[in-house]
Write a protein that holds these residues in place. Sequence first.
Motif, short mmCIF file in Angstrom:
data_model
loop_
_atom_site.label_atom_id
_atom_site.label_comp_id
_atom_site.label_asym_id
_atom_site.label_seq_id
_atom_site.Cartn_x
_atom_site.Cartn_y
_atom_site.Cartn_z
N ASP A 40 0.80 -1.22 0.00
CA ASP A 40 0.00 0.00 0.00
C ASP A 40 0.84 1.28 0.00
O ASP A 40 0.45 2.28 0.58
CB ASP A 40 -0.96 0.02 1.19
CG ASP A 40 -2.06 -1.00 1.02
OD1 ASP A 40 -2.59 -1.46 2.04
OD2 ASP A 40 -2.37 -1.33 -0.13
N GLN A 41 1.96 1.22 -0.64
CA GLN A 41 2.81 2.40 -0.76
C GLN A 41 3.01 2.75 -2.22
O GLN A 41 2.71 1.96 -3.12
CB GLN A 41 4.18 2.13 -0.13
CG GLN A 41 4.14 1.91 1.37
CD GLN A 41 3.73 3.17 2.12
OE1 GLN A 41 4.28 4.24 1.90
NE2 GLN A 41 2.75 3.03 3.00
N GLY A 42 3.52 3.93 -2.44
CA GLY A 42 3.90 4.32 -3.79
C GLY A 42 5.16 3.60 -4.21
O GLY A 42 5.74 2.83 -3.44
N LEU A 43 5.57 3.84 -5.41
CA LEU A 43 6.76 3.20 -5.94
C LEU A 43 8.00 4.01 -5.58
O LEU A 43 8.02 5.23 -5.74
CB LEU A 43 6.65 3.05 -7.46
CG LEU A 43 5.84 1.86 -7.97
CD1 LEU A 43 4.36 2.08 -7.73
CD2 LEU A 43 6.13 1.61 -9.42
N GLN A 44 9.02 3.28 -5.13
CA GLN A 44 10.30 3.91 -4.81
C GLN A 44 11.32 3.49 -5.85
O GLN A 44 11.50 2.29 -6.10
CB GLN A 44 10.76 3.48 -3.42
CG GLN A 44 9.84 3.94 -2.29
CD GLN A 44 9.85 5.43 -2.10
OE1 GLN A 44 10.90 6.08 -2.18
NE2 GLN A 44 8.68 6.01 -1.86
N MET B 89 -5.96 1.92 -7.62
CA MET B 89 -5.11 2.96 -7.03
C MET B 89 -4.64 3.84 -8.17
O MET B 89 -4.28 3.34 -9.25
CB MET B 89 -3.90 2.34 -6.34
CG MET B 89 -4.18 1.77 -4.98
SD MET B 89 -4.43 3.04 -3.73
CE MET B 89 -2.75 3.58 -3.45
N TYR B 90 -4.64 5.15 -7.93
CA TYR B 90 -4.16 6.08 -8.93
C TYR B 90 -2.95 6.82 -8.37
O TYR B 90 -3.00 7.40 -7.29
CB TYR B 90 -5.26 7.07 -9.33
CG TYR B 90 -6.31 6.43 -10.19
CD1 TYR B 90 -7.34 5.68 -9.62
CD2 TYR B 90 -6.26 6.53 -11.58
CE1 TYR B 90 -8.29 5.06 -10.41
CE2 TYR B 90 -7.22 5.92 -12.38
CZ TYR B 90 -8.22 5.18 -11.78
OH TYR B 90 -9.17 4.56 -12.57
N VAL B 103 9.13 10.23 -9.91
CA VAL B 103 8.84 10.40 -8.49
C VAL B 103 7.34 10.24 -8.33
O VAL B 103 6.56 10.97 -8.95
CB VAL B 103 9.29 11.77 -7.98
CG1 VAL B 103 8.91 11.94 -6.51
CG2 VAL B 103 10.80 11.95 -8.17
N PHE B 104 6.94 9.31 -7.50
CA PHE B 104 5.52 8.99 -7.34
C PHE B 104 4.94 9.57 -6.06
O PHE B 104 5.63 9.66 -5.03
CB PHE B 104 5.32 7.47 -7.30
CG PHE B 104 5.45 6.79 -8.63
CD1 PHE B 104 6.69 6.37 -9.09
CD2 PHE B 104 4.33 6.55 -9.41
CE1 PHE B 104 6.81 5.73 -10.31
CE2 PHE B 104 4.45 5.91 -10.63
CZ PHE B 104 5.69 5.50 -11.08
#
Lengths: 114, 114
Positions: A40-44, B89-90, B103-104
């Motif tokens: 449930d995190q953004g992409l790193q 998810m967006y 960068v997300f």
Amino acid sequence: DSGVTQTPKHLITATGQRVTLRCSPRSGDLSVYWYQQSLDQGLQFLIQYYNGEERAKGNILERFSAQQFPDLHSELNLSSLELGDSALYFCASSTLGHGNQPQHFGDGTRLSIL
Amino acid sequence: AQTVTQSQPEMSVQEAETVTLSCTYDTSESNYYLFWYKQPPSRQMILVIRQEAYKQQNATENRFSVNFQKAAKSFSLKISDSQLGDTAMYFCAFINSGNTPLVFGKGTRLSVIA
């Protein structure tokens, strides 16, 4: 279908082990990026290669390494695995690695550490 | 360093209605690119729409459009005639014109309700 192929789709292993994730970019794309997505995190961003050479490095641990081969496929090596390394690992590719070129993502490799 | 902020962790919308997802970013660059990616339950990363910062005209792709406010560093996504398949998810993402990675933001979970 983005044209980016990642294998394997799922990987289950134990702490302390070493794994290799593989990525084949879209035909004609010279640049490959690796990203990590924890639950449930953004992409790193981890690391980028362009035509076989490392171009940019993000928050990649020393236990992780990558390379891009002459045929342009790339491998991400994760060693001394810890529980916190469980994540979805994405590979993306773009034509030349410039910002104006969209990155196309593979379906990811889900890594589970037991 | 560039940052991307999505202030709405979760949103819901009725089928056939319109919904707007917010995104703000911070950069000192003048030339850059902005993207919205969709990640359905299958976990694929799908490019929805892109915007070049030097273009004043807002990008549109079928039911998806953006409201790009460069001075305010705002880049919202509007989904018209929402469909059940839009549930995902967006992620808002930024990249400058040079050789840097995406960068997300942390994402907005959208649920389309029948």
